[in-house]
Design a protein around this motif. Structure first.
Motif, PDB file in Angstrom:
ATOM      1  N   TYR A  11       0.892  -1.163   0.000  1.00  0.00           N
ATOM      2  CA  TYR A  11       0.000   0.000   0.000  1.00  0.00           C
ATOM      3  C   TYR A  11       0.919   1.198   0.000  1.00  0.00           C
ATOM      4  O   TYR A  11       1.641   1.415   0.981  1.00  0.00           O
ATOM      5  CB  TYR A  11      -0.904   0.027   1.231  1.00  0.00           C
ATOM      6  CG  TYR A  11      -2.064  -0.946   1.148  1.00  0.00           C
ATOM      7  CD1 TYR A  11      -2.999  -0.837   0.116  1.00  0.00           C
ATOM      8  CD2 TYR A  11      -2.238  -1.934   2.097  1.00  0.00           C
ATOM      9  CE1 TYR A  11      -4.062  -1.724   0.037  1.00  0.00           C
ATOM     10  CE2 TYR A  11      -3.301  -2.813   2.029  1.00  0.00           C
ATOM     11  CZ  TYR A  11      -4.205  -2.703   0.991  1.00  0.00           C
ATOM     12  OH  TYR A  11      -5.255  -3.560   0.914  1.00  0.00           O
ATOM     13  N   ILE A  16       3.198  -4.964   2.409  1.00  0.00           N
ATOM     14  CA  ILE A  16       2.285  -5.682   3.307  1.00  0.00           C
ATOM     15  C   ILE A  16       2.484  -7.188   3.151  1.00  0.00           C
ATOM     16  O   ILE A  16       2.576  -7.911   4.132  1.00  0.00           O
ATOM     17  CB  ILE A  16       0.821  -5.320   2.997  1.00  0.00           C
ATOM     18  CG1 ILE A  16       0.601  -3.803   3.006  1.00  0.00           C
ATOM     19  CG2 ILE A  16      -0.130  -6.016   3.965  1.00  0.00           C
ATOM     20  CD1 ILE A  16       0.630  -3.150   4.356  1.00  0.00           C
ATOM     21  N   SER A  35      -4.812 -13.372  12.264  1.00  0.00           N
ATOM     22  CA  SER A  35      -5.453 -12.372  13.103  1.00  0.00           C
ATOM     23  C   SER A  35      -5.667 -11.084  12.302  1.00  0.00           C
ATOM     24  O   SER A  35      -5.218 -10.965  11.164  1.00  0.00           O
ATOM     25  CB  SER A  35      -4.592 -12.100  14.336  1.00  0.00           C
ATOM     26  OG  SER A  35      -3.279 -11.848  13.917  1.00  0.00           O
ATOM     27  N   ASN A  36      -6.339 -10.153  12.912  1.00  0.00           N
ATOM     28  CA  ASN A  36      -6.627  -8.863  12.283  1.00  0.00           C
ATOM     29  C   ASN A  36      -5.347  -8.185  11.806  1.00  0.00           C
ATOM     30  O   ASN A  36      -4.382  -8.115  12.551  1.00  0.00           O
ATOM     31  CB  ASN A  36      -7.279  -7.953  13.327  1.00  0.00           C
ATOM     32  CG  ASN A  36      -8.578  -7.419  12.816  1.00  0.00           C
ATOM     33  OD1 ASN A  36      -8.779  -7.359  11.599  1.00  0.00           O
ATOM     34  ND2 ASN A  36      -9.452  -7.046  13.721  1.00  0.00           N
ATOM     35  N   GLY A  37      -5.353  -7.716  10.566  1.00  0.00           N
ATOM     36  CA  GLY A  37      -4.185  -6.985  10.070  1.00  0.00           C
ATOM     37  C   GLY A  37      -3.063  -7.870   9.562  1.00  0.00           C
ATOM     38  O   GLY A  37      -1.992  -7.384   9.219  1.00  0.00           O
ATOM     39  N   ALA A  38      -3.314  -9.182   9.472  1.00  0.00           N
ATOM     40  CA  ALA A  38      -2.258 -10.099   9.030  1.00  0.00           C
ATOM     41  C   ALA A  38      -1.969  -9.958   7.538  1.00  0.00           C
ATOM     42  O   ALA A  38      -0.878 -10.275   7.079  1.00  0.00           O
ATOM     43  CB  ALA A  38      -2.663 -11.533   9.355  1.00  0.00           C
ATOM     44  N   GLY A  39      -2.952  -9.486   6.792  1.00  0.00           N
ATOM     45  CA  GLY A  39      -2.746  -9.321   5.349  1.00  0.00           C
ATOM     46  C   GLY A  39      -3.645 -10.214   4.510  1.00  0.00           C
ATOM     47  O   GLY A  39      -3.421 -10.387   3.312  1.00  0.00           O
ATOM     48  N   LYS A  40      -4.688 -10.758   5.124  1.00  0.00           N
ATOM     49  CA  LYS A  40      -5.584 -11.664   4.392  1.00  0.00           C
ATOM     50  C   LYS A  40      -6.329 -10.928   3.281  1.00  0.00           C
ATOM     51  O   LYS A  40      -6.337 -11.347   2.128  1.00  0.00           O
ATOM     52  CB  LYS A  40      -6.587 -12.306   5.367  1.00  0.00           C
ATOM     53  CG  LYS A  40      -5.932 -13.008   6.541  1.00  0.00           C
ATOM     54  CD  LYS A  40      -6.937 -13.646   7.472  1.00  0.00           C
ATOM     55  CE  LYS A  40      -7.897 -12.681   8.153  1.00  0.00           C
ATOM     56  NZ  LYS A  40      -7.273 -11.715   9.082  1.00  0.00           N
ATOM     57  N   THR A  41      -6.950  -9.805   3.648  1.00  0.00           N
ATOM     58  CA  THR A  41      -7.694  -9.039   2.648  1.00  0.00           C
ATOM     59  C   THR A  41      -6.753  -8.520   1.560  1.00  0.00           C
ATOM     60  O   THR A  41      -7.103  -8.512   0.376  1.00  0.00           O
ATOM     61  CB  THR A  41      -8.438  -7.877   3.325  1.00  0.00           C
ATOM     62  OG1 THR A  41      -9.331  -8.416   4.289  1.00  0.00           O
ATOM     63  CG2 THR A  41      -9.230  -7.068   2.321  1.00  0.00           C
ATOM     64  N   THR A  42      -5.562  -8.129   1.971  1.00  0.00           N
ATOM     65  CA  THR A  42      -4.586  -7.643   0.988  1.00  0.00           C
ATOM     66  C   THR A  42      -4.241  -8.746  -0.022  1.00  0.00           C
ATOM     67  O   THR A  42      -4.077  -8.481  -1.210  1.00  0.00           O
ATOM     68  CB  THR A  42      -3.322  -7.152   1.712  1.00  0.00           C
ATOM     69  OG1 THR A  42      -3.715  -6.225   2.733  1.00  0.00           O
ATOM     70  CG2 THR A  42      -2.378  -6.462   0.764  1.00  0.00           C
ATOM     71  N   GLU A  83     -15.009  -8.493   2.052  1.00  0.00           N
ATOM     72  CA  GLU A  83     -15.120  -8.145   3.466  1.00  0.00           C
ATOM     73  C   GLU A  83     -16.069  -6.948   3.576  1.00  0.00           C
ATOM     74  O   GLU A  83     -15.970  -5.982   2.814  1.00  0.00           O
ATOM     75  CB  GLU A  83     -13.735  -7.752   3.970  1.00  0.00           C
ATOM     76  CG  GLU A  83     -13.680  -7.464   5.443  1.00  0.00           C
ATOM     77  CD  GLU A  83     -12.238  -7.235   5.899  1.00  0.00           C
ATOM     78  OE1 GLU A  83     -11.354  -7.061   5.050  1.00  0.00           O
ATOM     79  OE2 GLU A  83     -12.017  -7.244   7.111  1.00  0.00           O
TER      80      GLU A  83
HETATM   81  N1  LIG Z   1      -5.989   0.766   2.114  1.00  0.00           N
HETATM   82  C1  LIG Z   1      -4.919   0.597   2.906  1.00  0.00           C
HETATM   83  N2  LIG Z   1      -3.918   1.491   2.924  1.00  0.00           N
HETATM   84  C2  LIG Z   1      -2.838   1.317   3.715  1.00  0.00           C
HETATM   85  N3  LIG Z   1      -2.668   0.279   4.533  1.00  0.00           N
HETATM   86  C3  LIG Z   1      -3.628  -0.660   4.570  1.00  0.00           C
HETATM   87  C4  LIG Z   1      -4.808  -0.544   3.759  1.00  0.00           C
HETATM   88  N4  LIG Z   1      -5.582  -1.632   3.994  1.00  0.00           N
HETATM   89  C5  LIG Z   1      -4.927  -2.357   4.906  1.00  0.00           C
HETATM   90  N5  LIG Z   1      -3.767  -1.803   5.249  1.00  0.00           N
HETATM   91  C6  LIG Z   1      -2.774  -2.362   6.191  1.00  0.00           C
HETATM   92  O1  LIG Z   1      -2.325  -3.588   5.660  1.00  0.00           O
HETATM   93  C7  LIG Z   1      -2.192  -4.554   6.668  1.00  0.00           C
HETATM   94  C8  LIG Z   1      -2.980  -5.801   6.304  1.00  0.00           C
HETATM   95  O2  LIG Z   1      -4.358  -5.478   6.272  1.00  0.00           O
HETATM   96  P1  LIG Z   1      -5.468  -6.487   5.788  1.00  0.00           P
HETATM   97  O3  LIG Z   1      -4.990  -7.206   4.587  1.00  0.00           O
HETATM   98  O4  LIG Z   1      -6.732  -5.746   5.666  1.00  0.00           O
HETATM   99  O5  LIG Z   1      -5.525  -7.489   7.019  1.00  0.00           O
HETATM  100  P2  LIG Z   1      -6.589  -8.615   7.353  1.00  0.00           P
HETATM  101  O6  LIG Z   1      -7.557  -8.700   6.216  1.00  0.00           O
HETATM  102  O7  LIG Z   1      -5.772  -9.828   7.529  1.00  0.00           O
HETATM  103  O8  LIG Z   1      -7.258  -8.207   8.630  1.00  0.00           O
HETATM  104  C9  LIG Z   1      -2.642  -3.895   7.955  1.00  0.00           C
HETATM  105  O9  LIG Z   1      -1.499  -3.505   8.657  1.00  0.00           O
HETATM  106  C10 LIG Z   1      -3.413  -2.697   7.513  1.00  0.00           C
HETATM  107  O10 LIG Z   1      -3.279  -1.639   8.415  1.00  0.00           O
END
Ligand SMILES: Nc1ncnc2c1ncn2[C@@H]1O[C@H](COP(=O)(O)OP(=O)(O)O)[C@@H](O)[C@H]1O
Ligand SMILES: [Mg+2]
Lengths: 235, 294
Positions: A11, A16, A35-42, A83
């Motif tokens: 990002y 990430i 866990s939250n913030g692990a990078g799953k959605t990314t 999500e």
């Molecule tokens: N749009 C964004 N811009 C910058 N950082 C982001 C953005 N979305 C997520 N992040 C960061 O990327 C990391 C992984 O996030 P995310 O993939 O959403 O985690 P998860 O889905 O596993 O909870 C986190 O540290 C989050 O703060």
């Protein structure tokens, strides 16, 4: 079916994902835990080209899809249930479902897909003309999944479908996924924080931490693994 | 003051209102989908008028094909502007101030191009329909040109509503407006949606310019007043709502016309903006406004 080979995603300037690799075989349910913030959605956004990976390979049915724009994913047979559901709040339930078949022109095929979705989630039929924004959380999730089913996907990616829902509803949704796997041969890549539930219905799983895959293996083995139990099952 | 005089004034207000509605609908559509205010919108109105003047007066093309050529040229200009300037901006994602600066620059560019190419002399286009229509035993009279403005606006607005509410393109526009990132995952080519939206929006302004050109003369600055009025109508109706822009346009158009009747010409802008200020007081989101979606 889906092969992700050491992708790195950012990002802005912040990295990430670090060399994330995973595979989803045909007919499998594969869970990505973390866990939250692990990078799953990314990871999902990188796969779907919503936030393209800077390097690495992504293959679907042995074809490279790193450069395939996201609007072509429905044609590939991939649908995403994102999500937070991302329904169109001002459109009716039916219109939301129809948006799922946006790329299709065959009216009768669209109508039969709609009926199939109503069969799986009768609740949506009752609410078909209601605005999606006014549905309950569980109904919204059903609507989001239903919308993803409109193209008869080969691969469905679900990002935290159980988030914020009552256990009864979650069970209902997972039952539906199981049915789709066995009856319609749909393949699933499932993202969950509810590890117990997800592992029980999955074939294989990956665990992600700080943007890297740290554990991978068969779901039942993970259920009994000390490491996973401690970190994610609260045992 | 006779009833027929009043009726005629209201009719004039409706004509004015429809031209604002066309301009405002384009602005609102653009805000609803791209979340940007086009400060060069009024200049597309001006360019439309010049294209029609070029076709009809300079090119000696008959009126109907001349109008059509004018609209097509304006649409082509919008397409060029979108691809060369707006698209790179959209790619950046989060815009901030850049649309304002970009479109302000475009506005200056378009006005000065018009000045250089066409000169500063005011140009005229003959009435497209040079007749006078009488209704109710002659108590209500309206020039063919004004009647034509009402009819064309109604048809164009109806057409726009059908596109937005009933067609696949309309669903794509609404989906993109409500959730840009995810709409693409459903198969919507959001980049093309943006392009099409910009072209539709600018063409609406150009159509208004072309229809009003015979009444007001054509000049490089004719878009400036329309720009602010159009924006006022959008805000009154609810920024992002196309219906709102139309209703807002009619309200302001009629109010202006009535204030000319009852007060004097100088009061019309005061009354128009007073309505806007009161609205912002009472309901800041405008008549139809809620989430700012199409
Ligand atoms: N749009 C964004 N811009 C910058 N950082 C982001 C953005 N979305 C997520 N992040 C960061 O990327 C990391 C992984 O996030 P995310 O993939 O959403 O985690 P998860 O889905 O596993 O909870 C986190 O540290 C989050 O703060
Ligand atoms: Mg997430």
């Amino acid at each position: 079916m889906l092969k992700v080979k050491s992708i790195n995603a950012f990002y802005g300037d912040i990295q990430i994902l670090h060399n994330v690799s995973l595979e989803v075989g045909k007919g499998e349910i594969v869970t990505l835990l973390g866990s939250n913030g692990a990078g799953k959605t990314t990871t999902i956004k990188a796969i779907c080209n919503l936030n393209p990976a800077k390097s690495g390979e992504i293959l679907f049915l042995d074809k490279h899809i790193e450069k395939t724009p996201s609007y072509k994913f429905p044609h590939l047979g991939i649908s995403l249930v994102p999500e937070g559901r991302h329904l169109f709040p001002d459109m009716s339930v039916k219109d939301n479902l129809l948006m799922g078949a946006y790329g299709q022109n065959d009216k009768s095929a669209i109508n039969s897909a709609l009926e199939e979705v109503y069969d799986i989630f009768p609740r949506l039929k009752e609410r078909s003309s209601q605005q999606a924004g006014t549905l309950s959380g569980g109904e919204q999730q059903m609507c989001a999944i239903g919308r993803g089913l409109m193209i008869h996907p080969m691969l469905m990616i679900l990002d935290e479908p159980s988030l914020g829902l009552a256990p009864v509803i979650v069970d209902k949704i997972f039952d539906a996924l199981k049915l789709l796997q066995t009856r319609d041969n749909v393949t699933f890549l499932l993202i969950e924080q509810n590890a117990q539930l997800a592992l029980e219905c999955s074939n294989r799983a990956y665990v992600m931490e700080n943007g890297s895959i740290v554990i991978e293996g068969k779901a039942e083995e993970m259920l009994s693994s000390k490491e996973v139990q401690k970190a994610y099952l609260g045992l | 003051m006779s009833v027929s005089y009043l009726t005629n004034q209201i009719l004039n207000g409706i004509v004015l209102g429809f031209s604002y509605a066309l301009v405002g609908a384009g602005l609102s559509l653009l805000w609803g989908t791209l979340k940007m205010i086009n400060l060069a919108h009024g200049d597309l109105y001006m360019m439309g008028a010049y294209f029609a003047w070029l076709a009809i007066r300079v090119g000696k093309i008959p009126i109907i094909p001349g109008i059509i050529i004018g609209v097509i040229c304006a649409a082509a200009l919008c397409l060029f502007i979108q691809i060369s300037t707006v698209r790179p901006l959209v790619r950046q994602g989060d815009f901030g101030m850049s649309p304002y600066i970009l479109t302000m620059g475009l506005s200056i560019l378009l006005q000065n191009t018009a000045l250089l190419v066409y000169g500063e002399r005011y140009q005229n286009i003959p009435y497209y329909l040079d007749k006078v229509y009488k209704f109710f035993n002659g108590s209500v009279t309206i020039s063919g040109q004004r009647l034509l403005i009402i009819v064309v606006s109604l048809v164009v607005i109806l057409f726009l509503m059908i596109i937005i509410k009933r067609t696949k393109l309309g669903r794509a526009i609404r989906a993109t407006a409500q959730d840009r990132e995810f709409a693409s995952m459903l198969g919507v080519n959001t980049k093309s949606v943006y392009t099409v939206t910009y072209v539709i929006s600018g063409s609406l302004a150009a159509i208004a310019g072309i229809m009003l050109a015979p009444i007001y003369s054509v000049n490089p600055w004719m878009g400036t007043a329309v720009q602010t009025k159009g924006l006022a109508c959008c805000v009154l109706g609810g920024l992002g709502s196309v219906e709102g822009a139309i209703v807002g346009g009619l309200i302001i158009g009629i109010a202006e016309s009535l204030s000319v009747t009852f007060l004097s010409k100088e009061w019309k802008d005061v009354v128009a903006y007073l309505i806007l200020i009161v609205m912002l007081w009472v309901k800041p989101s405008g008549i139809f406004g809620k989430r700012g979606a199409v």
